[in-house]
Scaffold this motif. Structure first.
Motif, PDB file in Angstrom:
ATOM      1  N   VAL A   1     -15.592  -2.557   4.406  1.00 21.60           N
ATOM      2  CA  VAL A   1     -14.813  -3.196   3.340  1.00 21.60           C
ATOM      3  C   VAL A   1     -13.329  -3.030   3.650  1.00 21.60           C
ATOM      4  CG1 VAL A   1     -14.318  -3.282   0.880  1.00 21.60           C
ATOM      5  CG2 VAL A   1     -16.625  -2.664   1.670  1.00 21.60           C
ATOM      6  N   VAL A   2     -12.632  -4.153   3.741  1.00 17.26           N
ATOM      7  CA  VAL A   2     -11.217  -4.151   4.093  1.00 17.26           C
ATOM      8  C   VAL A   2     -10.385  -4.577   2.891  1.00 17.26           C
ATOM      9  CG1 VAL A   2      -9.450  -5.099   5.620  1.00 17.26           C
ATOM     10  CG2 VAL A   2     -11.766  -4.736   6.480  1.00 17.26           C
ATOM     11  N   GLY A   3      -9.452  -3.714   2.513  1.00 17.23           N
ATOM     12  CA  GLY A   3      -8.511  -4.033   1.450  1.00 17.23           C
ATOM     13  C   GLY A   3      -7.110  -4.142   2.027  1.00 17.23           C
ATOM     14  N   CYS A   4      -6.303  -5.053   1.496  1.00 13.97           N
ATOM     15  CA  CYS A   4      -4.926  -5.247   1.984  1.00 13.97           C
ATOM     16  C   CYS A   4      -3.990  -5.466   0.800  1.00 13.97           C
ATOM     17  CB  CYS A   4      -4.831  -6.476   2.900  1.00 13.97           C
ATOM     18  SG  CYS A   4      -5.830  -6.404   4.381  1.00 13.97           S
ATOM     19  N   ASP A   5      -2.743  -5.112   1.008  1.00 11.61           N
ATOM     20  CA  ASP A   5      -1.718  -5.416   0.021  1.00 11.61           C
ATOM     21  C   ASP A   5      -0.384  -5.564   0.748  1.00 11.61           C
ATOM     22  OD1 ASP A   5      -1.253  -5.487  -3.080  1.00 11.61           O
ATOM     23  OD2 ASP A   5       0.459  -4.425  -2.227  1.00 11.61           O
ATOM     24  N   SER A   6       0.422  -6.519   0.309  1.00  7.74           N
ATOM     25  CA  SER A   6       1.715  -6.762   0.960  1.00  7.74           C
ATOM     26  C   SER A   6       2.857  -6.753  -0.042  1.00  7.74           C
ATOM     27  CB  SER A   6       1.698  -8.119   1.680  1.00  7.74           C
ATOM     28  OG  SER A   6       0.736  -8.152   2.696  1.00  7.74           O
ATOM     29  N   MET A   7       4.009  -6.278   0.427  1.00 11.53           N
ATOM     30  CA  MET A   7       5.239  -6.312  -0.358  1.00 11.53           C
ATOM     31  C   MET A   7       6.413  -6.497   0.592  1.00 11.53           C
ATOM     32  SD  MET A   7       4.854  -3.402  -3.282  1.00 11.53           S
ATOM     33  CE  MET A   7       3.610  -3.542  -4.551  1.00 11.53           C
ATOM     34  N   LEU A   8       7.491  -7.022   0.062  1.00  9.15           N
ATOM     35  CA  LEU A   8       8.697  -7.210   0.847  1.00  9.15           C
ATOM     36  C   LEU A   8       9.722  -6.154   0.462  1.00  9.15           C
ATOM     37  CD1 LEU A   8      10.292  -9.048   2.888  1.00  9.15           C
ATOM     38  CD2 LEU A   8      11.257 -10.153   0.857  1.00  9.15           C
ATOM     39  N   LEU A   9      10.251  -5.484   1.457  1.00 11.39           N
ATOM     40  CA  LEU A   9      11.359  -4.555   1.256  1.00 11.39           C
ATOM     41  C   LEU A   9      12.623  -5.302   1.654  1.00 11.39           C
ATOM     42  CD1 LEU A   9      12.247  -1.647   0.561  1.00 11.39           C
ATOM     43  CD2 LEU A   9      11.939  -1.077   2.978  1.00 11.39           C
ATOM     44  N   THR A  10      13.466  -5.625   0.687  1.00  8.19           N
ATOM     45  CA  THR A  10      14.648  -6.437   0.953  1.00  8.19           C
ATOM     46  C   THR A  10      15.736  -5.616   1.647  1.00  8.19           C
ATOM     47  OG1 THR A  10      15.582  -5.969  -1.229  1.00  8.19           O
ATOM     48  CG2 THR A  10      14.189  -7.929  -1.029  1.00  8.19           C
ATOM     49  N   ALA A  11      16.776  -6.318   2.094  1.00  7.75           N
ATOM     50  CA  ALA A  11      17.863  -5.662   2.827  1.00  7.75           C
ATOM     51  C   ALA A  11      18.550  -4.585   1.997  1.00  7.75           C
ATOM     52  CB  ALA A  11      18.887  -6.711   3.275  1.00  7.75           C
ATOM     53  N   ASP A  12      18.519  -4.726   0.667  1.00  8.63           N
ATOM     54  CA  ASP A  12      19.167  -3.731  -0.191  1.00  8.63           C
ATOM     55  C   ASP A  12      18.197  -2.653  -0.682  1.00  8.63           C
ATOM     56  OD1 ASP A  12      17.691  -5.171  -2.002  1.00  8.63           O
ATOM     57  OD2 ASP A  12      19.385  -5.763  -3.253  1.00  8.63           O
ATOM     58  N   GLY A  13      16.974  -2.622  -0.121  1.00  4.66           N
ATOM     59  CA  GLY A  13      16.032  -1.558  -0.440  1.00  4.66           C
ATOM     60  C   GLY A  13      15.120  -1.812  -1.625  1.00  4.66           C
ATOM     61  N   GLU A  14      15.150  -3.007  -2.189  1.00  5.85           N
ATOM     62  CA  GLU A  14      14.279  -3.325  -3.324  1.00  5.85           C
ATOM     63  C   GLU A  14      12.900  -3.751  -2.818  1.00  5.85           C
ATOM     64  OE1 GLU A  14      14.003  -6.556  -7.009  1.00  5.85           O
ATOM     65  OE2 GLU A  14      15.864  -6.377  -5.842  1.00  5.85           O
ATOM     66  N   VAL A  15      11.851  -3.275  -3.486  1.00  7.31           N
ATOM     67  CA  VAL A  15      10.480  -3.646  -3.127  1.00  7.31           C
ATOM     68  C   VAL A  15      10.034  -4.794  -4.016  1.00  7.31           C
ATOM     69  CG1 VAL A  15       8.091  -2.871  -2.975  1.00  7.31           C
ATOM     70  CG2 VAL A  15       9.936  -1.308  -2.367  1.00  7.31           C
TER      71      VAL A  15
END
Length: 201
Positions: free
Chosen positions: A68-82
């Motif tokens: 079972v494969v789980g994934c999650d993605s987020m962007l860390l912006t240039a100013d450090g915000e997730v």
């Protein structure tokens, strides 16, 4: 042993299909806010990995013999915000105006649980980080992109493999990770579970 993708993402499904795997798709319905709230000051990498694990665990509970494969993605912006999924046009517009012309880091957490005879016998987890160099769409281009609805339900309000690809100047790292599931990392994690990727093509 069947290969189960604990994600509703058509992009992740397409990556796996193109790479020779036809997974069973099951959606976890995990409360991501609750998982995040239970963590004590996690790094962005720890956060996406914990979310990926939570999704895999929900699905694994109902499996007999599976990977079972789980994934999650987020962007860390240039100013450090997730940033996760913007959800609304207003949020996506604000994010694009902020990140246009900058470089962000797309983080994708991965967790793989090995289920045998209805019980989790082993698990591995990690995350991948890829640098994304964003272009600067014109106001008309941005409004047209927002009107498609595509950026509303994807991490960072962009895709690499869809319409958003027009506004990405380049990446440094693994393109499949930006799409949603890193093939190199998944292969390495499977190897740690004594699973050879060519055996499940």
């Amino acid at each position: 042993m069947r290969f189960v993708l604990a994600s509703a993402s058509p992009a992740r499904l397409n990556v796996l299909r193109s790479a020779g795997i036809e997974p069973v798709v099951r959606v976890s319905g995990v409360d991501e806010d609750a998982v995040a709230a239970a963590l004590s000051d996690p790094t962005p990498g720890e956060l996406v990995t914990a979310l990926a694990r939570a999704k895999a665990e929900v699905i694994a509970a109902d499996e007999e013999d599976a990977l079972v494969v789980g994934c999650d993605s987020m962007l860390l912006t240039a100013d450090g915000e997730v940033q996760g999924k913007p959800g609304t046009v207003e949020n996506a517009r604000a994010r694009w105006r902020k990140m246009a012309g900058t470089t962000g880091t797309l983080l994708t957490g991965h967790a793989i649980l090995k289920v045998e005879n209805g019980r989790v016998t082993d698990s591995v987890a990690d995350h991948e980080a890829t640098q994304v160099r964003f272009g600067t769409p014109t106001e008309d281009e941005l409004e047209a992109y927002l009107a498609t609805g595509e950026p509303l339900q994807v991490a960072g309000a962009f895709t690499l493999d869809g319409l958003g690809g027009w506004f990405v100047d380049g990446i440094d790292g693994d393109p499949s990770s930006v799409i949603g599931i890193s093939l190199p990392l998944t292969r390495k994690l499977l190897r740690r579970l004594d699973v050879v990727i060519s055996d499940i093509w």
